[in-house]
Design a protein around this motif. Sequence first.
Motif, mmCIF file in Angstrom:
data_model
loop_
_atom_site.group_PDB
_atom_site.id
_atom_site.type_symbol
_atom_site.label_atom_id
_atom_site.label_comp_id
_atom_site.label_asym_id
_atom_site.label_seq_id
_atom_site.Cartn_x
_atom_site.Cartn_y
_atom_site.Cartn_z
ATOM 1 N N TYR A 146 0.882 -0.907 -0.085
ATOM 2 C CA TYR A 146 0.365 -0.127 0.015
ATOM 3 C C TYR A 146 0.812 1.181 0.173
ATOM 4 C CZ TYR A 146 -3.424 3.365 1.815
ATOM 5 O OH TYR A 146 -5.194 4.279 1.629
ATOM 6 N N GLY A 147 0.126 2.302 -0.829
ATOM 7 C CA GLY A 147 1.542 3.067 -0.817
ATOM 8 C C GLY A 147 0.963 3.942 -2.148
ATOM 9 N N ARG A 148 2.089 4.948 -2.925
ATOM 10 C CA ARG A 148 1.313 6.256 -3.366
ATOM 11 C C ARG A 148 0.412 5.774 -4.308
ATOM 12 N NH1 ARG A 148 4.544 8.314 -7.837
ATOM 13 N NH2 ARG A 148 3.997 10.108 -8.535
ATOM 14 N N LEU A 149 0.536 5.013 -5.104
ATOM 15 C CA LEU A 149 0.130 4.773 -6.485
ATOM 16 C C LEU A 149 -1.039 4.163 -5.608
ATOM 17 C CD1 LEU A 149 0.251 3.493 -9.252
ATOM 18 C CD2 LEU A 149 0.793 1.255 -9.189
ATOM 19 N N SER A 150 -1.422 2.654 -4.455
ATOM 20 C CA SER A 150 -2.714 2.740 -3.990
ATOM 21 C C SER A 150 -3.760 3.907 -4.269
ATOM 22 C CB SER A 150 -2.395 2.165 -2.669
ATOM 23 O OG SER A 150 -1.445 1.421 -2.918
ATOM 24 N N VAL A 151 -3.320 5.117 -3.152
ATOM 25 C CA VAL A 151 -3.948 5.453 -2.443
ATOM 26 C C VAL A 151 -3.972 6.970 -3.804
ATOM 27 C CG1 VAL A 151 -4.091 7.937 -1.428
ATOM 28 C CG2 VAL A 151 -2.926 6.099 -0.583
ATOM 29 N N MET A 152 -3.079 7.067 -4.874
ATOM 30 C CA MET A 152 -3.743 8.372 -5.348
ATOM 31 C C MET A 152 -4.864 7.012 -6.682
ATOM 32 S SD MET A 152 -2.503 10.665 -5.416
ATOM 33 C CE MET A 152 -3.502 11.391 -6.723
ATOM 34 N N ALA A 153 -4.742 6.327 -7.215
ATOM 35 C CA ALA A 153 -5.677 5.423 -8.411
ATOM 36 C C ALA A 153 -7.095 5.038 -7.804
ATOM 37 C CB ALA A 153 -5.009 3.340 -8.613
ATOM 38 N N GLN A 154 -6.864 4.765 -5.856
ATOM 39 C CA GLN A 154 -8.103 4.355 -5.879
ATOM 40 C C GLN A 154 -8.810 5.678 -5.624
ATOM 41 O OE1 GLN A 154 -7.804 1.624 -2.317
ATOM 42 N NE2 GLN A 154 -5.698 0.305 -3.976
ATOM 43 N N TYR A 155 -7.843 7.109 -5.318
ATOM 44 C CA TYR A 155 -9.422 8.590 -5.357
ATOM 45 C C TYR A 155 -9.826 8.416 -6.689
ATOM 46 C CZ TYR A 155 -9.407 13.024 -5.642
ATOM 47 O OH TYR A 155 -10.140 13.856 -5.497
ATOM 48 N N TYR A 156 -9.412 7.794 -7.935
ATOM 49 C CA TYR A 156 -10.436 8.008 -9.060
ATOM 50 C C TYR A 156 -10.912 6.770 -9.176
ATOM 51 C CZ TYR A 156 -7.179 12.496 -10.128
ATOM 52 O OH TYR A 156 -6.995 12.643 -10.335
ATOM 53 N N CYS A 157 -10.583 5.953 -8.836
ATOM 54 C CA CYS A 157 -11.275 4.950 -8.447
ATOM 55 C C CYS A 157 -11.570 2.955 -8.388
ATOM 56 C CB CYS A 157 -10.441 3.626 -10.505
ATOM 57 S SG CYS A 157 -9.610 4.731 -11.448
ATOM 58 N N ARG A 158 -12.702 2.437 -8.027
ATOM 59 C CA ARG A 158 -12.360 1.186 -7.752
ATOM 60 C C ARG A 158 -11.652 0.133 -8.531
ATOM 61 N NH1 ARG A 158 -15.566 -3.340 -8.702
ATOM 62 N NH2 ARG A 158 -16.537 -1.917 -10.779
ATOM 63 N N VAL A 159 -10.747 -0.301 -7.949
ATOM 64 C CA VAL A 159 -9.235 -1.275 -8.247
ATOM 65 C C VAL A 159 -9.804 -2.384 -8.464
ATOM 66 C CG1 VAL A 159 -7.392 -1.342 -8.849
ATOM 67 C CG2 VAL A 159 -7.875 0.466 -8.168
ATOM 68 N N GLU A 160 -9.910 -3.074 -9.026
ATOM 69 C CA GLU A 160 -9.966 -5.144 -8.502
ATOM 70 C C GLU A 160 -8.944 -5.411 -10.132
ATOM 71 O OE1 GLU A 160 -13.392 -7.280 -10.323
ATOM 72 O OE2 GLU A 160 -13.140 -5.545 -10.208
ATOM 73 N N SER A 161 -8.048 -6.556 -9.268
ATOM 74 C CA SER A 161 -7.383 -7.320 -9.625
ATOM 75 C C SER A 161 -7.611 -8.872 -9.964
ATOM 76 C CB SER A 161 -6.121 -8.405 -8.695
ATOM 77 O OG SER A 161 -5.716 -8.451 -9.270
#
Length: 257
Positions: A146-161
Amino acid sequence: KARKRFGQNFLHDVGIIRRIVACIAPKEGQRVVEIGPGKGALTEGIISATKRMDVVELDRDLIPILRVNLFRYPDLNVHEADAMKFDFSSLAQDGNIRVVGNLPYNISTPLIFHLLSFAEQIDDMHFMLQKEVVDRLAARPGDNLYGRLSVMAQYYCRVESLFIVGPESFDPPPKVDSAIVRMVPHKTLPCVAQDLKMLEDMVRIGFQQRRKTLRNNYKGVLNDEEFAALDIDPSLRPERLDVDDFVRIANLVSKRG
Ligand code: SAM
């Protein structure tokens, strides 16, 4: 021959290609934009459903091969361009776009940041990425990655692997596992940053030293009274904060000026 500097690993596993297309579930009339179509491994499965498609490819030597492989589809629009500089909003004039791609791994993180700036005009994104990047995108507070990429991506999007793809599905095989990720921009943002640049700055500063406390990382930026006003414990590590916490930090700092 595959070009390393363009991050070329071509998909050849028909089962995997079919599975990715099934996850995307393209429908006739939808505006799908593919980044880095290469020779068209994913393109055909999509355009055979949508009938039209825009693709953005940087390697001009691949474009004639792509055109030959897809000669049956007159409504394939090929943009010879760098996706990192491409204005995706130009393709979203008459409705939102869907974005897909087996991305060049050497530029995947900055490319995702570039795409996030068009989030309002994107219905969803499906990408093949290095598995570790997918894990970072999807990581939740407290997770190792969990870090910068997680926070910025999840600010904009729902993320699903979605699923993992081994190196043997590509030619040439990459050194690491890959994975498919789905990112769906929020229709309305759960929490809004007044100043995006400030949010990016606060997230970067917050994670500057992952092993240190928030008090340490935000030294000179936030004092203990401000942490108290935000109801955030400054002795925590940054990985404990969720997206909403970072937005509240950014908004407090913006407001304070
Ligand atoms: N989609 C194909 C497949 O799955 O077989 C190719 C995938 S390969 C991992 C990445 C593709 O992105 C290559 O075709 C490469 O030339 C292209 N590419 C690399 N950098 C790019 C950029 N900046 N903008 C657009 N395309 C790029």
